[in-house]
Write a protein that holds these residues in place. Sequence first.
Motif, PDB file in Angstrom:
ATOM      1  N   PHE A 107      26.742  28.285  65.975  1.00  0.00           N
ATOM      2  CA  PHE A 107      26.084  27.450  66.990  1.00  0.00           C
ATOM      3  C   PHE A 107      24.629  27.833  67.241  1.00  0.00           C
ATOM      4  O   PHE A 107      23.762  26.964  67.313  1.00  0.00           O
ATOM      5  CB  PHE A 107      26.870  27.490  68.303  1.00  0.00           C
ATOM      6  CG  PHE A 107      28.174  26.739  68.246  1.00  0.00           C
ATOM      7  CD1 PHE A 107      28.212  25.413  67.846  1.00  0.00           C
ATOM      8  CD2 PHE A 107      29.355  27.359  68.588  1.00  0.00           C
ATOM      9  CE1 PHE A 107      29.406  24.711  67.793  1.00  0.00           C
ATOM     10  CE2 PHE A 107      30.567  26.668  68.544  1.00  0.00           C
ATOM     11  CZ  PHE A 107      30.588  25.342  68.144  1.00  0.00           C
ATOM     12  N   THR A 108      24.354  29.118  67.392  1.00  0.00           N
ATOM     13  CA  THR A 108      22.958  29.512  67.630  1.00  0.00           C
ATOM     14  C   THR A 108      22.055  29.190  66.446  1.00  0.00           C
ATOM     15  O   THR A 108      20.972  28.609  66.633  1.00  0.00           O
ATOM     16  CB  THR A 108      22.866  31.002  68.007  1.00  0.00           C
ATOM     17  OG1 THR A 108      23.468  31.198  69.290  1.00  0.00           O
ATOM     18  CG2 THR A 108      21.421  31.473  68.070  1.00  0.00           C
ATOM     19  N   PRO A 109      22.439  29.518  65.199  1.00  0.00           N
ATOM     20  CA  PRO A 109      21.571  29.167  64.065  1.00  0.00           C
ATOM     21  C   PRO A 109      21.373  27.662  63.895  1.00  0.00           C
ATOM     22  O   PRO A 109      20.333  27.229  63.380  1.00  0.00           O
ATOM     23  CB  PRO A 109      22.306  29.754  62.854  1.00  0.00           C
ATOM     24  CG  PRO A 109      23.147  30.854  63.408  1.00  0.00           C
ATOM     25  CD  PRO A 109      23.568  30.365  64.758  1.00  0.00           C
ATOM     26  N   LEU A 110      22.349  26.865  64.318  1.00  0.00           N
ATOM     27  CA  LEU A 110      22.223  25.412  64.192  1.00  0.00           C
ATOM     28  C   LEU A 110      21.293  24.807  65.232  1.00  0.00           C
ATOM     29  O   LEU A 110      20.914  23.641  65.128  1.00  0.00           O
ATOM     30  CB  LEU A 110      23.598  24.746  64.309  1.00  0.00           C
ATOM     31  CG  LEU A 110      24.471  24.724  63.056  1.00  0.00           C
ATOM     32  CD1 LEU A 110      25.863  24.206  63.403  1.00  0.00           C
ATOM     33  CD2 LEU A 110      23.839  23.875  61.952  1.00  0.00           C
ATOM     34  N   THR A 111      20.938  25.571  66.249  1.00  0.00           N
ATOM     35  CA  THR A 111      20.168  25.050  67.371  1.00  0.00           C
ATOM     36  C   THR A 111      18.667  25.186  67.142  1.00  0.00           C
ATOM     37  O   THR A 111      18.181  26.248  66.751  1.00  0.00           O
ATOM     38  CB  THR A 111      20.561  25.772  68.674  1.00  0.00           C
ATOM     39  OG1 THR A 111      21.971  25.627  68.879  1.00  0.00           O
ATOM     40  CG2 THR A 111      19.824  25.194  69.866  1.00  0.00           C
ATOM     41  N   VAL A 112      17.939  24.129  67.407  1.00  0.00           N
ATOM     42  CA  VAL A 112      16.485  24.098  67.254  1.00  0.00           C
ATOM     43  C   VAL A 112      15.832  24.446  68.591  1.00  0.00           C
ATOM     44  O   VAL A 112      16.256  23.953  69.645  1.00  0.00           O
ATOM     45  CB  VAL A 112      16.015  22.697  66.802  1.00  0.00           C
ATOM     46  CG1 VAL A 112      14.485  22.658  66.690  1.00  0.00           C
ATOM     47  CG2 VAL A 112      16.650  22.323  65.477  1.00  0.00           C
ATOM     48  N   ASP A 113      14.804  25.282  68.542  1.00  0.00           N
ATOM     49  CA  ASP A 113      14.064  25.646  69.748  1.00  0.00           C
ATOM     50  C   ASP A 113      13.193  24.470  70.191  1.00  0.00           C
ATOM     51  O   ASP A 113      12.300  24.036  69.463  1.00  0.00           O
ATOM     52  CB  ASP A 113      13.195  26.875  69.462  1.00  0.00           C
ATOM     53  CG  ASP A 113      12.509  27.412  70.717  1.00  0.00           C
ATOM     54  OD1 ASP A 113      12.656  26.789  71.793  1.00  0.00           O
ATOM     55  OD2 ASP A 113      11.837  28.451  70.622  1.00  0.00           O
ATOM     56  N   THR A 114      13.469  23.959  71.371  1.00  0.00           N
ATOM     57  CA  THR A 114      12.673  22.845  71.904  1.00  0.00           C
ATOM     58  C   THR A 114      11.735  23.297  73.015  1.00  0.00           C
ATOM     59  O   THR A 114      11.161  22.480  73.731  1.00  0.00           O
ATOM     60  CB  THR A 114      13.606  21.737  72.450  1.00  0.00           C
ATOM     61  OG1 THR A 114      14.458  22.300  73.467  1.00  0.00           O
ATOM     62  CG2 THR A 114      14.449  21.134  71.343  1.00  0.00           C
TER      63      THR A 114
END
Length: 289
Positions: A245-252
């Motif tokens: 989940f964390t690696p799949l998440t893009v920093d916005t």
Amino acid sequence: MDGKARIKAHVATYLGLTVLFCLPPYYWCIHTGNLGGGYKPVGFSLILMWGPALAALATCRLRSIPLDALGWNWRPTKYQWIAYGVPILYSGAAYIGIWLTGKGGFYNREFVANVAKGFGWSLPDGLVIVLFTLLAGTFGMARSLSSALGEEIGWRGFLTPQLAKFNSYTATSLWMGLIWSLYHYPILLFSNYNLGGPKWFSLTCFSVMVFAMCFVLTWLRMKSGSLWTGAILHASHNLFIQQIFTPLTVDTGHTNYYIDEFGLGLPIVTVVVAIYFWRKRHELPETAQ
């Protein structure tokens, strides 16, 4: 020495040995500033996570406690499946909320491209994500379990049932939350076990999550009598959050304030799950309630 005093002596011996066995990896993590240091077969984090297990085995030897008391039994299997599934539910709920509200984006195309490249796949991104999640969630559990088991032989195998002998389920969960949180504080505050946000914020979010998780872990340990529930839940938690989940998440922008074990998402959801299990405390053996 009466029974309660003897159990407290067991607990004190265990906690002292845990500190002793964890001091070297704490030093290495703090000295290098890198929890993931060392060399691939034997890293600092792996040594640290096996400190509680070594302490439990040593305490059993010194205090003449049979190893069977650690809860090696596997059955009933349904509790192992619950342990595997609960982290998927609470982490999935937290991250879906983060993605839908725009606090973090879905999905990180660079991460997905690296996964595809590593496996030699020429597939649509969606299929890569599905296949990777299936492989990580099955075969990846073996690697995650190899480290989580080290902590859980100590925390849920030894310490939880000892504390439960003279504490209620609620008190046992709170004590475990405090001890398990303190175990992580040196690497959270003085090494790189965080996402780079303010230390007070990371520590607060992490602590709330750990206390909440302990209500689930204690319930499963006392209900099943098996340390494997803790090991599987811990391994599933680490795997799905840290590797998927964390690696799949893009920093916005300020996404680190919401994701992983140091953001707002998981504490909120795990508290809800903890309340659910707390309300089921009447289902535990009478001595554990």
